[in-house]
Write an enzyme that holds these catalytic residues in place. Structure first.
Site, PDB file in Angstrom:
ATOM      1  N   LYS A  56      -5.070   8.269  -2.478  1.00 21.08           N
ATOM      2  CA  LYS A  56      -3.731   7.527  -2.920  1.00 21.08           C
ATOM      3  C   LYS A  56      -3.840   7.213  -4.269  1.00 21.08           C
ATOM      4  CE  LYS A  56      -3.633   5.310   1.893  1.00 21.08           C
ATOM      5  NZ  LYS A  56      -3.559   4.147   2.783  1.00 21.08           N
ATOM      6  N   GLN A 100      -6.731  -1.345   3.599  1.00 18.54           N
ATOM      7  CA  GLN A 100      -7.035  -0.314   4.341  1.00 18.54           C
ATOM      8  C   GLN A 100      -7.355  -0.577   5.570  1.00 18.54           C
ATOM      9  OE1 GLN A 100      -5.855   2.717   3.317  1.00 18.54           O
ATOM     10  NE2 GLN A 100      -6.538   3.914   4.880  1.00 18.54           N
ATOM     11  N   ASP A 123       3.333  -0.813   2.337  1.00 17.01           N
ATOM     12  CA  ASP A 123       2.735  -0.141   3.984  1.00 17.01           C
ATOM     13  C   ASP A 123       3.910  -0.444   4.860  1.00 17.01           C
ATOM     14  OD1 ASP A 123       0.692   1.724   3.697  1.00 17.01           O
ATOM     15  OD2 ASP A 123      -0.803  -0.027   3.909  1.00 17.01           O
TER      16      ASP A 123
END
Ligand code: GUN
Length: 296
Positions: A56, A100, A123
């Site tokens: 990412k 994460q 997200d």
């Protein structure tokens, strides 16, 4: 004999990243050199999480997004993790925050995620963004990246969704449910097949599908004979399966028996190289959207 056109997610994602890079150049020129910033919080040394977050940040750098890489020890407390999120919420150079997942089991994921400012939830995992996505007539602040990537692949291949029968396999918060919501928003008629669907019914649902999105995480579950001739098949499954011939010791396997399905479908996305690269491209796009929303 494969008759389907293969959806090249790698190439499509690369062209989206190139477009985003140009967008960042324009934004930086307009806003005195300020750039979008993407922060990640990783707890512990879990190999997949480290690797994924590294990808990412590498992609972010490529398009001119500034990375903030926060690494916390395996035994971090819930309070320290949440304090870290709150600090990023008030950092004006941070426009998107990723915690994460999965987190170590002593931490409560939902509580940590709930600390993220909804306007930095790139997200799109917060209940407010999930709720808005499923709420007719409302727009979420952000759309979940993998689901958004699936729809972007269809759009870029010129595949019309409106009026089609779509079957989504899987109802996870991160993929299945948002894919179904997005397909509904695009006026498809959507059926969601899930772990509570009788096995004997699955083939029947699939045989009438014009669009199949498989997101169950069951390698090779979808058989070619279940696919209607001419259907579009998007495989979101990426299960690591041991493979001694690979450097990593494993390969990623999709939910669909590719060769069999490709013989019947009109379009099919492969694993790897299909949806996977799109997820990160969409995350970068969400971060840029957040920058625009806060700086403008
Ligand atoms: N773990 C695996 N995929 C994801 C993702 O898209 N976002 C977050 N936060 N964690 C993940």
């Amino acid at each position: 004999m494969p008759s389907a056109q293969v959806i090249d997610g790698k190439a499509i994602a690369a062209s989206i990243r190139a477009e985003l890079k140009e967008e960042v150049v324009v934004l930086k020129a307009r806003y005195g050199g300020r750039a979008p910033g993407l922060a990640s919080i990783v707890v512990g040394q879990r190999k997949e999480s480290q690797k994924y977050v590294e990808l990412k940040h590498r992609a972010a750098a490529e398009v001119g997004i500034v990375s903030i890489d926060v690494q916390l020890p395996d035994d971090v407390t819930q309070e320290a993790l949440e304090a870290c999120v709150l600090e990023l919420n008030s950092n004006p150079d941070c426009h998107g925050i990723i915690v994460q997942l999965p987190l170590p089991t002593h931490l409560v994921e939902a509580r940590a995620l709930a600390m993220i400012h909804p306007g930095k939830d790139v997200d799109a995992l917060l209940p407010v963004n999930v709720g808005l996505l499923h709420c007719r007539g409302q727009e979420p602040l952000f759309t979940p990246c993998t689901a958004k990537g699936v729809l972007a692949l269809l759009r870029r291949c010129g595949i019309v969704v409106a009026g089609k029968r779509a079957v989504v396999l899987g109802r996870s918060n991160i993929v299945g449910a948002p894919v179904a919501a997005l397909l509904l928003r695009e006026n498809a008629t959507v059926t969601v097949v899930h772990s509570g669907t009788p096995e004997a019914d699955v083939a029947d649902y699939l045989r009438s599908a014009d669009i199949v999105v498989a997101a169950m995480g069951r390698p090779g579950y979808v058989k070619g004979e279940w696919i209607q001739r001419g259907a579009v098949v998007v495989d979101v499954g990426t299960t690591p399966v041991a493979d001694a011939t690979k450097k990593a010791g494993y390969r990623l396997v999709g939910d669909v028996c590719f060769a069999e399905a490709a013989a019947r479908a009109s379009w099919i996305s492969p694993v790897p190289g299909g949806v996977g690269p799109m997820t990160i491209a969409m995350l970068l796009g969400n971060t840029i959207e957040s920058f625009r929303a806060t700086i403008g």
